[in-house]
Design an enzyme around this catalytic site. Structure first.
Site, PDB file in Angstrom:
ATOM      1  N   ASP A 450       0.640  -0.955  -0.360  1.00 43.08           N
ATOM      2  CA  ASP A 450       0.357  -0.213  -0.563  1.00 43.08           C
ATOM      3  C   ASP A 450       1.260   1.084  -0.454  1.00 43.08           C
ATOM      4  OD1 ASP A 450      -2.358   1.407   0.334  1.00 43.08           O
ATOM      5  OD2 ASP A 450      -2.881   1.177   2.473  1.00 43.08           O
ATOM      6  N   ASN A 458      -2.205  12.728  -5.902  1.00 42.58           N
ATOM      7  CA  ASN A 458      -3.586  13.055  -6.389  1.00 42.58           C
ATOM      8  C   ASN A 458      -4.280  14.064  -6.336  1.00 42.58           C
ATOM      9  OD1 ASN A 458      -4.384  10.935  -8.259  1.00 42.58           O
ATOM     10  ND2 ASN A 458      -6.113  10.250  -7.411  1.00 42.58           N
ATOM     11  N   HIS A 463      -5.202  13.627 -10.638  1.00 37.31           N
ATOM     12  CA  HIS A 463      -5.382  12.610 -11.872  1.00 37.31           C
ATOM     13  C   HIS A 463      -4.179  12.559 -13.231  1.00 37.31           C
ATOM     14  CE1 HIS A 463      -8.568  11.407  -9.047  1.00 37.31           C
ATOM     15  NE2 HIS A 463      -9.376  12.349  -9.510  1.00 37.31           N
ATOM     16  N   ASP A 467      -1.727   9.157 -12.279  1.00 39.50           N
ATOM     17  CA  ASP A 467      -1.692   8.064 -12.792  1.00 39.50           C
ATOM     18  C   ASP A 467      -0.224   7.777 -13.536  1.00 39.50           C
ATOM     19  OD1 ASP A 467      -4.267   7.649 -12.472  1.00 39.50           O
ATOM     20  OD2 ASP A 467      -4.967   8.606 -14.570  1.00 39.50           O
ATOM     21  N   ASP A 493      -4.109   2.319  -5.468  1.00 36.08           N
ATOM     22  CA  ASP A 493      -3.302   2.713  -4.666  1.00 36.08           C
ATOM     23  C   ASP A 493      -2.686   0.908  -4.637  1.00 36.08           C
ATOM     24  OD1 ASP A 493      -3.817   3.292  -2.868  1.00 36.08           O
ATOM     25  OD2 ASP A 493      -2.931   4.368  -2.052  1.00 36.08           O
TER      26      ASP A 493
END
Length: 576
Positions: A450, A458, A463, A467, A493
């Protein structure tokens, strides 16, 4: 001509299987009233229709004679000499009257038409086609001519043979009653004074030149010319095909012919069948050349006898180059996964005498090295007695469809952003690993990853930045694993790594390597540098593992503990 065969093929009359299995063409040949036989260049019988077998008195299934045994031994040697010339490719067409050997040993007079059949680009003959029709009654009638004029005339009437008699000295012509009837004339139609002009006026314009060029040869009794074929117009405007045979029967003191006698036969039905066969053959040829699928025909030895343009394009061989070669030399098939050469479908089909399909992961390597995904089917070509004559291979280029299938399969099992396997693919791999640990006591490890401090990136950079960062993280995690390990993105994520045959101690070292590598990332976006981290939980996959879902839960719990201990750390479930 070859020596008589001791093993003449047993031919049950039935359609000879031409390339493409054209049923209509086969039915026309099989049901034709004219006896038709096909011999190879060794003089062996390849095929005979029902009419040919009936003509010679052979019952269904009985072996018919080879070419060397066909002509009756009492007959003159001229017929055999002509056939031998055709087998040597010195003559392409021949017509004559001969006695054939009947099944009961007697002789049978026939009108024999022979022609060379070829499908090769160099024009060399492959087969000899014989068409025979009985003229036994005609011959008997001709013999009766010397015995009795009345009997001679009656016999010819019964045989439906038109008789003509040309007295060259007086230029007078006699026509029999049947000669007139077959032309649609009245039985008592008078002979015109200028009989030749009247006769020539009825001949079809396309045949007139041939008749004028050869009529004198018939009158002279030319040994190389004994029959004349032409079309003659009836009073109703239709045309009848005439086969005219004649020769001198009287000569003067200087040896010049002074009287010529002959018979005419209506061969319209034969010509119609010939034209239908020619038209059907042409339609078949055009059909085979126009279809998009590759098609290769091979003989019983697996050597190519026909290849259509689509097959030429796919294999890189021209038809002229391919014909005569073994099919496996032209149709080079390999396994798409291993690259190993695969058995030729044609060879396998001929070996088992049954249809062979090849559909999955087959690659055709052309002569130029081009590779195409294909699927193919090889089917045997059988004679009427079920004997295998050869095989037909049909194949399709499925490169585009297979590429699309692979793309769809990849999309279904991979994350579109990172190109790593997705959660569904990872869970399937987990099921396999859990089963192997339970059945063979192997030990594997699961890493549950994680990301730390990913949400601020983010939220603040957007975004698109998130990404791009995930893509970098995916490459980083993949680079820290062995080639056979599976790294997957299983959430926003969240990532997971399946380490096969890896105990927890070694898995911890891999996990720490990932933590350091992710922590060392400097992500630059819009002039600002971002740093993130990773917390990793480890779960062991052993014989005692309850289920893939249970192992995933243990790794998730260990990851949660790692985050609670300050993040950017590694915790094994066994340490909790």
């Amino acid at each position: 001509m070859s020596a008589p065969s001791n093993n003449a093929p047993t031919v049950v009359p039935g359609p000879f299987r031409l390339e493409g299995h054209n049923a209509l063409l086969a039915r026309i040949v099989e049901t034709a009233a004219i006896g038709t036989a096909l011999y190879d260049l060794e003089g062996r019988l390849v095929y005979a229709n029902r009419a040919f077998a009936d003509l010679l008195g052979y019952t269904a299934g009985a072996p018919l004679p080879a070419l060397s045994e066909l002509i009756h031994h009492d007959d003159a040697s001229a017929g055999r000499l002509h056939l031998e010339r055709m087998l040597r490719d010195e003559l392409r067409d021949y017509r004559g009257e001969h006695r054939l050997r009947h099944a009961d040993g007697s002789s049978l007079w026939v009108s024999l038409v022979a022609s060379a059949l070829t499908a090769k680009a160099d024009g060399a003959p492959e087969y000899l086609v014989l068409q025979a029709s009985s003229i036994e009654r005609q011959k008997k009638a001709e013999e009766a001519l010397t015995y009795s004029e009345s009997r001679w005339n009656f016999a010819l009437e019964s045989a439906r043979q038109g008789v003509w008699d040309h007295d060259i000295r007086t230029d007078t012509m006699f026509y029999s009653r049947m000669w007139r009837i077959m032309r649609g004339l009245s039985p008592d139609e008078p002979v015109p004074e200028d009989h030749q002009k009247a006769w020539l006026s009825r001949i079809h314009p396309d045949d007139l030149g041939h008749v004028l060029a050869n009529i004198d040869r018939q009158d002279r009794g030319d040994s190389d010319f004994d029959a004349l074929e032409y079309r003659e117009r009836r009073p109703d405007g239709s045309y009848v095909w005439i086969l005219s045979r004649g020769k001198p029967v009287e000569w003067d003191e200087h040896g010049n012919p002074v009287r010529t006698l002959g018979t005419d036969t209506d061969i319209t039905r034969i010509k119609v069948i010939e034209q239908e066969l020619a038209a059907e053959k042409e339609r078949l040829r055009l059909t085979l050349e126009s279809i998009a699928d590759g098609m290769i025909s091979a003989d019983s030895q697996g050597r190519i006898t026909f290849m259509n343009p689509a097959a030429e394009q796919l294999t890189g061989f021209t038809s002229a180059e391919a014909i005569g070669r073994p099919a496996h030399e032209v149709f080079a098939l390999r396994d798409a996964t291993t690259g190993r050469r695969c058995e030729c479908p044609v060879a396998r089909c001929l070996e088992i005498e049954d249809t062979v399909h090849r559909e999955d992961d087959m690659v055709l390597v052309s002569r130029t090295g081009t590779q195409r995904d294909i699927r193919c089917t090889a089917a045997p070509v059988r004679m009427a007695d079920r004997a295998v004559l050869g095989a037909v291979l049909v194949f399709q280029d499925v490169t585009q469809s297979r590429a699309m299938q692979r793309q769809l399969a990849h999309s279904a099992s991979h994350d579109p952003l990172t190109s790593l396997p997705n959660r569904a693919a990872f869970e399937e791999a987990m099921s396999t690993a859990t089963a192997s640990a339970r059945d063979s006591q192997r030990r594997h490890s699961l890493l549950y990853i994680d990301l730390d401090r990913f949400k601020p990136v983010n939220d603040s950079a957007g975004h698109a930045a998130g990404d791009a960062l995930l893509q970098q993280v995916a490459k980083t995690i993949r680079g820290c694993c062995r080639n056979h390990d599976m790294a997957a993105r299983i959430g926003g994520d969240e990532f997971a790594v399946l380490l096969t045959d890896c105990p927890v101690g070694n898995a911890r070292a891999v996990a720490e390597k990932i933590v350091r590598a992710v922590g060392a990332l400097e992500f630059l976006w819009a002039g600002r540098t971002y740093r993130i981290g990773a917390s990793i939980g480890i779960a062991e996959i052993s014989r005692e593992a309850a289920s893939p879902l249970g192992v995933m839960g243990e790794a998730d719990a260990a990851c949660y503990a790692a985050k609670a201990r300050g993040r950017a750390t590694v915790v094994a479930f066994g340490d909790l």
